[in-house]
Design a protein around this motif. Structure first.
Motif, PDB file in Angstrom:
ATOM      1  N   ALA A  46     -17.891 -46.212 -31.751  1.00  0.00           N
ATOM      2  CA  ALA A  46     -17.629 -46.992 -30.547  1.00  0.00           C
ATOM      3  C   ALA A  46     -16.209 -47.515 -30.576  1.00  0.00           C
ATOM      4  O   ALA A  46     -15.652 -47.795 -31.611  1.00  0.00           O
ATOM      5  CB  ALA A  46     -18.609 -48.151 -30.468  1.00  0.00           C
ATOM      6  N   ILE A  62     -28.133 -44.497 -24.543  1.00  0.00           N
ATOM      7  CA  ILE A  62     -26.713 -44.711 -24.835  1.00  0.00           C
ATOM      8  C   ILE A  62     -26.114 -43.388 -25.295  1.00  0.00           C
ATOM      9  O   ILE A  62     -26.672 -42.700 -26.158  1.00  0.00           O
ATOM     10  CB  ILE A  62     -26.508 -45.798 -25.892  1.00  0.00           C
ATOM     11  CG1 ILE A  62     -27.053 -47.131 -25.379  1.00  0.00           C
ATOM     12  CG2 ILE A  62     -25.026 -45.924 -26.251  1.00  0.00           C
ATOM     13  CD1 ILE A  62     -26.991 -48.251 -26.389  1.00  0.00           C
ATOM     14  N   ARG A  75     -18.807 -46.577 -24.213  1.00  0.00           N
ATOM     15  CA  ARG A  75     -20.100 -45.902 -24.296  1.00  0.00           C
ATOM     16  C   ARG A  75     -20.769 -45.877 -22.921  1.00  0.00           C
ATOM     17  O   ARG A  75     -20.601 -46.797 -22.114  1.00  0.00           O
ATOM     18  CB  ARG A  75     -21.016 -46.596 -25.302  1.00  0.00           C
ATOM     19  CG  ARG A  75     -20.449 -46.638 -26.702  1.00  0.00           C
ATOM     20  CD  ARG A  75     -21.235 -47.573 -27.610  1.00  0.00           C
ATOM     21  NE  ARG A  75     -21.184 -48.948 -27.157  1.00  0.00           N
ATOM     22  CZ  ARG A  75     -21.628 -49.989 -27.872  1.00  0.00           C
ATOM     23  NH1 ARG A  75     -22.168 -49.796 -29.073  1.00  0.00           N
ATOM     24  NH2 ARG A  75     -21.546 -51.214 -27.394  1.00  0.00           N
ATOM     25  N   ASP A 110     -25.405 -53.572 -28.187  1.00  0.00           N
ATOM     26  CA  ASP A 110     -25.372 -52.544 -27.146  1.00  0.00           C
ATOM     27  C   ASP A 110     -26.352 -52.781 -25.997  1.00  0.00           C
ATOM     28  O   ASP A 110     -26.561 -51.898 -25.172  1.00  0.00           O
ATOM     29  CB  ASP A 110     -25.635 -51.164 -27.759  1.00  0.00           C
ATOM     30  CG  ASP A 110     -26.938 -51.115 -28.555  1.00  0.00           C
ATOM     31  OD1 ASP A 110     -27.814 -51.974 -28.346  1.00  0.00           O
ATOM     32  OD2 ASP A 110     -27.081 -50.202 -29.392  1.00  0.00           O
ATOM     33  N   HIS A 150     -24.120 -46.055 -20.659  1.00  0.00           N
ATOM     34  CA  HIS A 150     -25.485 -46.568 -20.654  1.00  0.00           C
ATOM     35  C   HIS A 150     -26.205 -46.007 -19.433  1.00  0.00           C
ATOM     36  O   HIS A 150     -25.670 -46.053 -18.317  1.00  0.00           O
ATOM     37  CB  HIS A 150     -25.502 -48.094 -20.594  1.00  0.00           C
ATOM     38  CG  HIS A 150     -24.866 -48.752 -21.777  1.00  0.00           C
ATOM     39  ND1 HIS A 150     -25.586 -49.461 -22.728  1.00  0.00           N
ATOM     40  CD2 HIS A 150     -23.560 -48.819 -22.174  1.00  0.00           C
ATOM     41  CE1 HIS A 150     -24.764 -49.928 -23.648  1.00  0.00           C
ATOM     42  NE2 HIS A 150     -23.524 -49.549 -23.332  1.00  0.00           N
ATOM     43  N   ILE A 177     -25.213 -46.571 -32.863  1.00  0.00           N
ATOM     44  CA  ILE A 177     -24.132 -45.920 -32.126  1.00  0.00           C
ATOM     45  C   ILE A 177     -22.974 -45.555 -33.034  1.00  0.00           C
ATOM     46  O   ILE A 177     -22.479 -46.387 -33.767  1.00  0.00           O
ATOM     47  CB  ILE A 177     -23.637 -46.864 -31.042  1.00  0.00           C
ATOM     48  CG1 ILE A 177     -24.809 -47.239 -30.160  1.00  0.00           C
ATOM     49  CG2 ILE A 177     -22.513 -46.281 -30.252  1.00  0.00           C
ATOM     50  CD1 ILE A 177     -24.542 -48.453 -29.356  1.00  0.00           C
ATOM     51  N   SER A 233     -14.639 -42.314 -28.945  1.00  0.00           N
ATOM     52  CA  SER A 233     -14.915 -43.749 -29.029  1.00  0.00           C
ATOM     53  C   SER A 233     -14.138 -44.318 -30.205  1.00  0.00           C
ATOM     54  O   SER A 233     -14.054 -43.705 -31.268  1.00  0.00           O
ATOM     55  CB  SER A 233     -16.412 -43.987 -29.225  1.00  0.00           C
ATOM     56  OG  SER A 233     -17.126 -43.509 -28.119  1.00  0.00           O
ATOM     57  N   THR A 283     -22.085 -44.955 -38.282  1.00  0.00           N
ATOM     58  CA  THR A 283     -21.864 -46.052 -37.340  1.00  0.00           C
ATOM     59  C   THR A 283     -20.729 -46.945 -37.813  1.00  0.00           C
ATOM     60  O   THR A 283     -20.701 -47.368 -38.961  1.00  0.00           O
ATOM     61  CB  THR A 283     -23.147 -46.892 -37.223  1.00  0.00           C
ATOM     62  OG1 THR A 283     -24.218 -46.036 -36.865  1.00  0.00           O
ATOM     63  CG2 THR A 283     -22.981 -47.983 -36.179  1.00  0.00           C
ATOM     64  N   ALA A 326     -22.511 -41.628 -26.719  1.00  0.00           N
ATOM     65  CA  ALA A 326     -21.182 -41.826 -27.310  1.00  0.00           C
ATOM     66  C   ALA A 326     -20.690 -40.496 -27.856  1.00  0.00           C
ATOM     67  O   ALA A 326     -21.458 -39.736 -28.457  1.00  0.00           O
ATOM     68  CB  ALA A 326     -21.238 -42.880 -28.418  1.00  0.00           C
ATOM     69  N   ASP A 327     -19.427 -40.203 -27.664  1.00  0.00           N
ATOM     70  CA  ASP A 327     -18.834 -38.938 -28.112  1.00  0.00           C
ATOM     71  C   ASP A 327     -19.600 -37.733 -27.590  1.00  0.00           C
ATOM     72  O   ASP A 327     -19.736 -36.721 -28.274  1.00  0.00           O
ATOM     73  CB  ASP A 327     -18.765 -38.893 -29.637  1.00  0.00           C
ATOM     74  CG  ASP A 327     -17.850 -39.958 -30.208  1.00  0.00           C
ATOM     75  OD1 ASP A 327     -16.835 -40.255 -29.555  1.00  0.00           O
ATOM     76  OD2 ASP A 327     -18.156 -40.493 -31.283  1.00  0.00           O
ATOM     77  N   TYR A 357     -16.751 -50.663 -25.016  1.00  0.00           N
ATOM     78  CA  TYR A 357     -16.479 -49.721 -26.100  1.00  0.00           C
ATOM     79  C   TYR A 357     -16.257 -48.303 -25.581  1.00  0.00           C
ATOM     80  O   TYR A 357     -15.957 -47.399 -26.349  1.00  0.00           O
ATOM     81  CB  TYR A 357     -17.655 -49.680 -27.081  1.00  0.00           C
ATOM     82  CG  TYR A 357     -17.829 -50.909 -27.936  1.00  0.00           C
ATOM     83  CD1 TYR A 357     -17.115 -51.066 -29.113  1.00  0.00           C
ATOM     84  CD2 TYR A 357     -18.725 -51.899 -27.571  1.00  0.00           C
ATOM     85  CE1 TYR A 357     -17.285 -52.188 -29.908  1.00  0.00           C
ATOM     86  CE2 TYR A 357     -18.905 -53.023 -28.363  1.00  0.00           C
ATOM     87  CZ  TYR A 357     -18.180 -53.161 -29.527  1.00  0.00           C
ATOM     88  OH  TYR A 357     -18.353 -54.280 -30.321  1.00  0.00           O
TER      89      TYR A 357
END
Length: 639
Positions: free
Chosen positions: A193, A524, A508, A577, A510, A190, A143, A236, A526-527, A506
C-alpha cells in the motif's frame, strides 16, 4: 462479331420490306376492276412483324454491349456504401447498436447539433503544468509502502478550460483472453500500500481557450490479456492504524425539494443510479446538488441545480433538459461547478461549467459516438482537474463510451472500449498519472448467459469486474473478474449488487457489494490483485458506502432497511482498510426518512474525492425518498 452483325443486317432488310407487303391493299386474282378491294388475313404477317421488332431490340442491345467493352468501367462502390449506410441507420436499435461504432474501435466526427447557452471563450492558454507522465511499471498502478498522509489537503487550484475533443492515434491491441481466476477465497492483508502523492504548489490560473469545431475519436484497441488474482499476495508493508477520534453525529437534516420525479414504477426516477455524483461542496462551504423532475416525458426530464448558501437557505440557480436520467455534478480544483446533461436523449452531451459559484454558466458540447438512449452515465475527477464522463452501451458485446478531459492538454478526447458483456452502474476514477480505474457490475438478460429466462424481470446482476487503463492516450483495457455468483432460481436478479467503489489514500481500490445469499462484502484490490474479500456486518448492505476522514480513518455508511437511521461504522483503532469495524453509530433521520427501494430512494451520496472533494472530518450528502431529495451533514468526529 462481324458475322453476327451481317446476319442482323439481312434480317433487318427483310423487315423493312415487310410492311409494304403487309399493308398493301390488293384485289383478288379472279376479280375485275369493279370488285371491291379487300384486306388479306394478316395474322401470319404479324408474326413476321413481331420477329422483326425483337431482332431490332437484340441489335440495339448488342450495340450497347459492344460499346461498353470499349469504355472504362465506373466504380459503383460509393453508391453501394451509401445504400448500406442508409439501411443500417434505418434498422439500427439505439439500445443495442452503437452509432458509427464497431465492436473494437471507432472513428467519429464531431456532432452536428450545437450546445445550449453558447459560451464565449477567452483565448489565453493555461499556464499550469501538472504532472501527466506514465507510471514506470507496465501493469497496474503500484502501491507505496508508506503510511497515509496525515491530512488530505485541498486540491491545487488549477485553471480549467474546456475545448472540444481531439484525436490520438491508438494501435490495435491483441484479442481478449479470459482470465483463469476470479477471486481469492482466503485473502491475506494488503500488500504494497502507498500514500497518495501530495498536491503541488498552486499554478497560475488562466481563462478558457476557444474550442475547436470538429473533433474525432481515437481508435480504441481491443482489451489485452487479463491479469489474475493470486493465492499468495506479496508481503504486507507496515501500515499505521489511525485511532478513532470522537463519535459521528448528525449536524444537519433538511429537505431540498419535494418536487423530484418519483412516481412509483415509472422510470427513470430521480433516485435511479448508484453511480451518480449528486452533491459537491466548495472550499467556501457552499453546497450544490442536482435533481430531476418529471419534465415533458421519458426522454425529456428537467434537471435543477440547487445551492445552499452560507446562511443555510436553499435556492435554485439553473435548470434545463436532463434527457432520460439524473445528471452528474463535479467540483474542480478552483471551485468550478461542472454539470453534464443529455438534453432530449439525442446522443448529445452538454457540459455546463461555472467559475463564480453558479452565478453564471458557460456551455459546450462534448463530441463522441454517444448512444441515443439512456446511457447509464457517470463522471469522475482527480486532484489535478482531469475529468471523465461516460456511458455504457449494448448487452453483448458491452462497451464503455467515454471522453477524457486532460488538464495538461486542455482538451476532451473520446474513446470506446468493447468487451464480452455489458458492465454498467460503473465508477470511473481518473488517476494522477494519466491512468484510469473502472469498476462495474454485469447487467444482461439471463438467456445471454445461458440461464433460463425469468417469468418476471429478465435482467440479472451477478458479476463484478475491475478494469484498468494504464494510459488514457493509448486506452488498452485490462480486466480482472472480482466476483461471480450463480442464481439459485429463475427470479433472483440482484445477486451481486455493486453499492460503491472508492480509491483510498494508499491508492487501493475498494469495492462494496451485497451478495443476495450471504450479505455485504468488502473487496480490496492492490497492485492489480484481489487481496481481500471480507464479509461485513452491515445492517442493510444494499445501501452501503465508504469514505475516510482527513487523517485517513475509514468509515462505512449505510441506511437502515426501514429508512429511519443513517448507520455509521467507524473502523476500529487497529483498522487499516475499513474491514475491521467498530460498533455501529445510528443517526436518527425519522423526521425525513429514506426507504429500502434502490431506484426510488437512492443511497446516501456524499462528498468524496471522485466528485472533486478532498477528504474531510465533515461530510455533506443527500439521499432520496420518491419525490423528496434530502440533505444531511455528518460530523465524523462528533460535535
Amino acid at each position: 462479331m462481324s458475322i453476327f452483325l451481317l446476319a442482323i443486317r439481312r434480317v433487318l432488310i427483310q423487315c423493312l420490306n415487310a410492311p409494304k407487303n403487309i399493308f398493301r391493299r390488293r384485289r383478288p386474282l379472279s376479280s375485275n376492276k369493279n370488285t371491291p378491294l379487300a384486306f388479306p388475313l394478316l395474322w401470319k404477317k404479324r408474326e413476321l412483324l413481331v420477329a422483326c421488332v425483337l431482332v431490332l431490340l437484340i441489335f440495339l442491345i448488342s450495340l450497347v454491349a459492344a460499346s461498353s467493352e470499349l469504355l472504362p468501367a465506373r466504380a459503383s462502390e460509393p453508391l453501394l456504401r451509401h445504400l448500406q449506410a442508409s439501411v443500417i441507420r434505418s434498422i439500427g436499435s439505439p439500445s443495442a447498436t452503437l452509432p458509427g461504432v464497431t465492436s473494437t474501435q471507432t472513428n467519429i466526427g464531431g456532432p452536428t447539433s450545437s450546445p445550449t447557452d453558447p459560451p464565449t471563450y477567452p483565448t489565453e492558454a493555461n499556464t499550469s503544468t501538472p504532472s501527466n507522465s506514465d507510471p514506470t511499471s507496465t501493469g497496474y498502478p503500484p502501491s507505496d509502502t508508506t503510511t497515509p498522509i496525515p491530512t488530505q489537503p485541498s486540491y491545487p487550484p488549477i485553471s480549467q478550460v474546456y475545448p472540444s475533443p481531439t484525436t490520438n492515434s491508438v494501435p490495435v491491441a491483441p484479442p481478449i483472453t479470459k482470465p483463469t481466476s476470479t477471486r481469492v477465497q482466503n485473502p491475506t492483508p494488503i500488500p504494497g500500500a502507498t500514500k497518495t502523492p501530495t498536491p503541488t504548489d498552486t499554478p497560475t490560473s488562466t481563462d478558457t481557450p476557444t474550442p475547436t469545431d470538429t473533433p474525432t475519436s481515437t481508435d480504441t484497441p481491443t482489451p489485452t490479456d487479463t491479469p489474475t488474482s493470486t493465492d499468495t499476495p506479496t508481503p504486507t508493508p507496515t501500515v499505521v492504524p489511525v485511532p478513532v477520534s470522537g463519535s459521528p453525529a448528525l449536524a444537519r437534516l433538511e429537505q431540498v425539494t419535494g418536487g423530484a420525479f418519483g412516481q412509483d414504477n415509472v422510470y427513470v426516477p430521480n433516485s435511479w443510479g448508484v453511480q451518480k455524483n449528486r452533491l459537491v461542496r466548495t472550499s467556501t462551504g457552499d453546497i450544490f446538488t442536482v435533481y430531476i423532475d418529471a419534465g415533458q416525458d421519458l426522454q425529456n426530464r428537467n434537471w435543477h441545480l440547487m445551492h445552499r448558501n452560507l446562511s443555510g437557505n436553499w435556492e435554485e440557480l439553473k435548470s434545463g433538459n436532463a434527457g432520460s436520467e439524473p445528471i452528474n455534478i463535479l467540483v474542480g480544483p478552483n471551485d468550478e461547478i461542472h454539470l453534464f446533461t443529455w438534453p432530449g436523449t439525442q446522443g448529445k452531451l452538454v457540459h455546463l461549467y461555472s467559475k463564480d459559484l453558479g452565478k453564471t454558466f458557460q456551455s459546450e458540447e462534448i463530441a463522441g459516438a454517444w448512444i441515443q438512449d439512456q446511457g447509464y452515465s457517470g463522471s469522475g475527477i482527480n486532484a489535478k482537474g482531469d475529468m471523465v464522463i461516460f456511458q455504457t452501451a449494448a448487452d453483448k458485446p458491452g462497451s464503455f463510451l467515454w471522453s477524457y478531459y486532460s488538464s495538461t492538454t486542455q482538451k476532451w478526447t473520446f474513446h470506446t472500449n468493447t468487451f464480452d458483456y455489458r458492465y454498467t452502474y460503473a465508477f470511473f476514477f481518473p488517476g494522477n498519472n494519466g491512468d484510469l480505474t473502472i469498476t462495474a457490475m454485469r447487467d444482461v438478460e439471463r438467456p445471454e448467459l445461458g440461464l433460463p429466462a425469468s417469468t418476471g424481470f429478465n435482467y440479472i446482476f451477478n458479476a463484478i469486474k475491475y478494469f484498468y487503463i494504464k494510459d488514457v492516450t493509448n486506452p488498452v483495457l485490462q480486466q480482472l473478474p472480482v466476483v461471480e455468483v450463480q442464481p439459485k432460481n429463475n427470479s433472483d436478479y440482484d445477486v451481486t449488487y455493486l453499492t460503491d467503489s472508492y480509491i483510498d489514500s494508499y491508492g487501493r481500490i475498494h469495492i462494496l457489494y451485497n451478495n443476495l445469499y450471504d450479505g455485504p462484502h468488502h473487496v480490496i484490490i492492490a497492485d492489480g490483485k484481489i487481496v481481500k474479500d471480507v464479509k461485513q456486518n452491515i445492517d442493510y448492505g444494499q445501501k452501503m458506502r465508504i469514505t475516510q476522514d482527513s487523517k485517513g480513518h475509514f468509515y462505512l455508511i449505510s441506511m437502515s432497511k426501514d429508512g429511519q437511521t443513517l448507520n455509521v461504522y467507524p473502523g476500529t483503532n487497529n483498522d487499516t482498510d475499513g474491514t475491521d469495524l467498530a460498533p455501529v453509530v445510528k443517526l436518527d433521520i425519522s423526521k425525513l426518512p429514506g426507504c429500502s427501494d434502490d431506484d426510488f430512494c437512492h443511497s446516501p451520496t456524499f462528498t468524496v474525492p471522485r466528485s472533486g472533494n478532498a477528504l474531510s472530518d465533515t461530510i455533506d450528502g443527500v439521499y432520496g425518498n420518491f419525490t423528496k431529495e434530502i440533505y444531511f451533514q455528518i460530523k465524523l468526529h462528533g460535535n
